[in-house]
Design an enzyme around this catalytic site. Sequence first.
Site, PDB file in Angstrom:
ATOM      1  N   HIS A 133       0.841  -1.214   0.000  1.00 23.98           N
ATOM      2  CA  HIS A 133       0.000   0.000   0.000  1.00 23.98           C
ATOM      3  C   HIS A 133       0.872   1.258   0.000  1.00 23.98           C
ATOM      4  O   HIS A 133       0.600   2.217  -0.724  1.00 23.98           O
ATOM      5  CB  HIS A 133      -0.897   0.051   1.258  1.00 23.98           C
ATOM      6  CG  HIS A 133      -1.928  -1.022   1.338  1.00 23.98           C
ATOM      7  ND1 HIS A 133      -2.089  -1.819   2.455  1.00 23.98           N
ATOM      8  CD2 HIS A 133      -2.878  -1.427   0.465  1.00 23.98           C
ATOM      9  CE1 HIS A 133      -3.093  -2.664   2.258  1.00 23.98           C
ATOM     10  NE2 HIS A 133      -3.587  -2.443   1.054  1.00 23.98           N
TER      11      HIS A 133
ATOM     12  N   ARG B 109      -2.052  -5.792  -8.675  1.00 22.30           N
ATOM     13  CA  ARG B 109      -0.889  -6.666  -8.530  1.00 22.30           C
ATOM     14  C   ARG B 109      -0.918  -7.691  -9.664  1.00 22.30           C
ATOM     15  O   ARG B 109      -0.641  -7.369 -10.794  1.00 22.30           O
ATOM     16  CB  ARG B 109      -0.905  -7.341  -7.154  1.00 22.30           C
ATOM     17  CG  ARG B 109      -0.678  -6.379  -6.005  1.00 22.30           C
ATOM     18  CD  ARG B 109      -1.105  -6.959  -4.693  1.00 22.30           C
ATOM     19  NE  ARG B 109      -2.515  -7.327  -4.737  1.00 22.30           N
ATOM     20  CZ  ARG B 109      -3.216  -7.783  -3.713  1.00 22.30           C
ATOM     21  NH1 ARG B 109      -2.629  -7.978  -2.560  1.00 22.30           N
ATOM     22  NH2 ARG B 109      -4.492  -8.053  -3.831  1.00 22.30           N
TER      23      ARG B 109
ATOM     24  N   SER C 152      -2.832  -7.839   2.577  1.00 24.87           N
ATOM     25  CA  SER C 152      -3.123  -7.794   4.021  1.00 24.87           C
ATOM     26  C   SER C 152      -3.560  -9.170   4.516  1.00 24.87           C
ATOM     27  O   SER C 152      -3.155  -9.610   5.593  1.00 24.87           O
ATOM     28  CB  SER C 152      -4.237  -6.783   4.310  1.00 24.87           C
ATOM     29  OG  SER C 152      -3.833  -5.493   3.971  1.00 24.87           O
TER      30      SER C 152
END
Length: 161
Positions: free
Chosen positions: A18, A91, A129
């Site tokens: 991030h 990604r 995450s």
Amino acid sequence: MQKIAIYPGSFDPVTNGHIDIIKRSIKVFDKVIVAILNNSAKEFLFTIEERIKMLEESLNGFSNIEVNKFGGLLVDYAKTQKADTIVRGMRAVSDFEYEFQLALMNRKLNKDIQTVFFMPGLRWIFTSSSIIKEAARLGGDIEGMVPPGVNKKLKEKFGFV
Ligand code: PNS
């Protein structure tokens, strides 16, 4: 006129991936608002206050970046902040379908707001995450994948300190 972008997400917790996206986006926009989802219907590991604090600490020293929380529709929040761009990280190919749906729905809801994607550095392509939380929960070493303060918070959360 200032070019303002919103970078929305759950940030549960913020990762170095991030931070990489934030660093790239601030090169393009005058101001980036990191908007943390505050939704009581969704289960998060960290409270909204914890997620804000971790982001603020990780972004200490960066200028032209604001950290806020938001609820309701993202496009409505963007409008209140006078932002006409949504930033998302892309990604691997696996992100594409969800991001495509999200971007098109947001465009349907407000055609004046555009979504742009930034690719993170290659070293962050396979981090998220969720996978970091899973590793941390089982006592795995996640140093270097999250800011140091977040690493400490994860260890505390899962009882490793
Ligand atoms: O980091 P995440 O969890 O992938 O972020 C998802 C987020 C916060 C960008 C998305 O869930 C969102 O924008 N939620 C707010 C409600 C909304 O506007 N949804 C999109 C159109 S229905």
